[in-house]
Motif scaffolding. Sequence first.
Motif, PDB file in Angstrom:
ATOM      1  N   UNK A 142     -63.936  16.987 -17.272  1.00 39.05           N
ATOM      2  CA  UNK A 142     -64.284  15.602 -16.943  1.00 39.05           C
ATOM      3  C   UNK A 142     -65.292  15.549 -15.810  1.00 39.05           C
ATOM      4  N   UNK A 152     -65.207  10.396  -4.551  1.00 37.90           N
ATOM      5  CA  UNK A 152     -64.615   9.058  -4.608  1.00 37.90           C
ATOM      6  C   UNK A 152     -64.365   8.655  -6.063  1.00 37.90           C
ATOM      7  N   UNK A 153     -65.316   9.014  -6.959  1.00 35.97           N
ATOM      8  CA  UNK A 153     -65.122   8.712  -8.375  1.00 35.97           C
ATOM      9  C   UNK A 153     -63.916   9.470  -8.914  1.00 35.97           C
ATOM     10  N   UNK A 180     -61.379  10.436  -7.262  1.00 36.98           N
ATOM     11  CA  UNK A 180     -60.169   9.814  -6.737  1.00 36.98           C
ATOM     12  C   UNK A 180     -59.779   8.628  -7.624  1.00 36.98           C
ATOM     13  N   UNK A 181     -60.793   7.905  -8.091  1.00 38.60           N
ATOM     14  CA  UNK A 181     -60.529   6.734  -8.933  1.00 38.60           C
ATOM     15  C   UNK A 181     -59.994   7.157 -10.297  1.00 38.60           C
ATOM     16  N   UNK A 182     -60.571   8.202 -10.887  1.00 43.90           N
ATOM     17  CA  UNK A 182     -60.131   8.566 -12.237  1.00 43.90           C
ATOM     18  C   UNK A 182     -58.840   9.356 -12.222  1.00 43.90           C
ATOM     19  N   UNK A 219     -68.815  13.688 -15.710  1.00 47.62           N
ATOM     20  CA  UNK A 219     -69.139  12.740 -14.646  1.00 47.62           C
ATOM     21  C   UNK A 219     -70.433  13.121 -13.946  1.00 47.62           C
ATOM     22  N   UNK A 255     -59.870  17.672 -21.523  1.00 45.32           N
ATOM     23  CA  UNK A 255     -60.986  17.363 -20.620  1.00 45.32           C
ATOM     24  C   UNK A 255     -60.548  17.245 -19.171  1.00 45.32           C
ATOM     25  N   UNK A 278     -56.176   8.046 -11.940  1.00 43.59           N
ATOM     26  CA  UNK A 278     -55.260   7.161 -12.648  1.00 43.59           C
ATOM     27  C   UNK A 278     -55.654   6.994 -14.119  1.00 43.59           C
ATOM     28  N   UNK A 279     -56.727   7.638 -14.553  1.00 41.62           N
ATOM     29  CA  UNK A 279     -57.187   7.453 -15.923  1.00 41.62           C
ATOM     30  C   UNK A 279     -56.392   8.308 -16.894  1.00 41.62           C
ATOM     31  N   UNK A 280     -56.419   7.891 -18.172  1.00 39.35           N
ATOM     32  CA  UNK A 280     -55.742   8.670 -19.211  1.00 39.35           C
ATOM     33  C   UNK A 280     -56.766   9.578 -19.881  1.00 39.35           C
ATOM     34  N   UNK A 281     -57.053  10.695 -19.261  1.00 37.04           N
ATOM     35  CA  UNK A 281     -58.089  11.582 -19.783  1.00 37.04           C
ATOM     36  C   UNK A 281     -57.446  12.538 -20.778  1.00 37.04           C
ATOM     37  N   UNK A 282     -58.111  12.795 -21.931  1.00 39.07           N
ATOM     38  CA  UNK A 282     -57.543  13.720 -22.907  1.00 39.07           C
ATOM     39  C   UNK A 282     -57.225  15.066 -22.265  1.00 39.07           C
TER      40      UNK A 282
END
Lengths: 403, 204
Positions: free
Chosen positions: B184, B165-166, B168-170, B188, B179, B172-176
């Motif tokens: 990532x 679930x986490x 799924x949330x990330x 996590x 990573x 949309x994140x801008x992860x380098x």
Amino acid sequence: MKFLLNHLHKHKGLFMPGGKLAWLYPLYEAQESFLFTPPDTTQSAPHVRDGVDLKRVMITVIIALIPVVLFTFYNTGRQFNIVNQIPDATALDHWTQGLAIVMPVILVSYIVGGLIEVLFAIIRKHEINEGFLVTGLLFPISLPPTIPLWQVALGVAFGVIIGKEIFGGTGFNVLNPALVGRGFLFFSFPTRFSGDVYNVVLDIDNVIDGYTGATPLTLAASVPQGESVIEALTEAGFTWSTMFLGLMGGSMAETSALASLVGGVILLVTGVGAWRIMAGGVIGLTVAVTSMNLLPADSFIPFTQLPIYYHLVMGTFVWSIIFMATDPVSSAATLRGKWIYGILIGVMVAVIRVANPAFTGGVLLSILFGNVMAPMIDHFVLKAHIRKRQVYIQSRNSRYAKS
Amino acid sequence: MHYISLAVETIFINNIVLAYFLGMCSFLACSKKVETATGLGLAVICVLGLTAPFNWAVHNFFLREGALAWTGVSALAELDLSFLNLICFIAVIASTVQLVEMILDRFFPRLYTSLGIFLPLITVNCSILGGSLFMVERTYTFPETLVYGFSAGTGFALAIISLSAVRKKIRYSRIPAGLQGLGMTMILTGLMSMAFMAFAGIDL
């Protein structure tokens, strides 16, 4: 103000793409949006026309934190003066003394965290976010006043980098960055977070004999079988009203339930803090503690028998559930999910307090756990909602088909 | 009461993934979607709950020192076959998984299709073997092993579903760039086990 705006706009070209200082654009943008409303408009639909943006939300939280911070100054100085036996200290002395102890911690947090935020903003080309103003204040005042400044710097750096920036900055993170930093420090330097460290003793020779450093929670957990926790607390000077007002040792911001409640009212009236989370937390704690009270008194530690109204003012519960748990990014996003998230935190607080001898004040860790669980809660709440709608639409369709 | 506290302890305090870091490969690889993670979690609960008691029987009636005393032959009673633990456990796990698969296919085809490839995959999941080895090391009784097997599986399911679930949330994140994906996920996992440390030290 016109002068300032003109000055900013005169140099705007320097920071725009093609300008000499284009790589410093986030710094320019931060100044402009901090001082004025940024002139940017949305290019395509949907156009949300609302005065509430991230800046205003975060500034509201800062305003709500002011009573807590002011009280922190007073109380930390007061504890210092009591422990160091400075008899004729006035209220003003308490304030100035507290200012001298607390202010460096807050400043280090803001400067180190702010530098990291700016660095990431420039390199990764995102805007500098007001969210850091809240993180940078919540983190230091959740620490005990005796924390060494280098640990403050370490904690805030960890929180901002690992907790927020590697996800892409404010709004993209999963866990509350202030809590990540706090948790990291807590597990790295456990001795800094227990027992005597809550009393600011700078001059060890002058300490009053027998001045014990136990916090109410440590004390309550160690009451021997057959004795009353309330009596033990009162004997040590922790009556209900002392704990409610917060004139005692502890992590800087946590001691006063009253000051936190003032901030909580501000958050609730402005609608910035989610009332469902706060209510859920209180309900969860109440249910868990009340059911513990029903356990047979002679086969469990006396702490299980402590009534709920004591649990509510003890430790850092009120402060954390108001300011830490309601972080809009890391908490559950659905309305029903907020209830579940709050209740989960409340129940966990009660369990950790009573059942965990390793760390009695587990509120911040419970919220961190809640952060981890929040996306899962949201997912299943959404799933249940979708299923309910499907059933409804199917039944409606079949009704129409009949008529 | 004892069994409840054992279950709580196994799910939260000694979580098999987040406290012992067992079963990492499937934990990291199959947590991209919540549905997949739920399927794998259910399969692990199922298999751990079955193999731990089976292995308990194998260990206590055949392999443990003096386990063969029930045969009445004194030469056998003196045997200590516990060096065969590992290989026997793996054989038991593999055959149990095959058996479960056949039973599910025959009687619960819907569950079988939803678990899909994960059932055979977890034959080699280290948390399953880990569960059996912990059972030996901590000398659990039979009912304890039953409770332990199911709650260790539940702990795995809880961890992998919340991680998915986490993730799924990330999405949309801008992860380098460096990573993204597994990097990532590992960070996590570390942050998650820090959150689970809240339970460390709870004494039930």
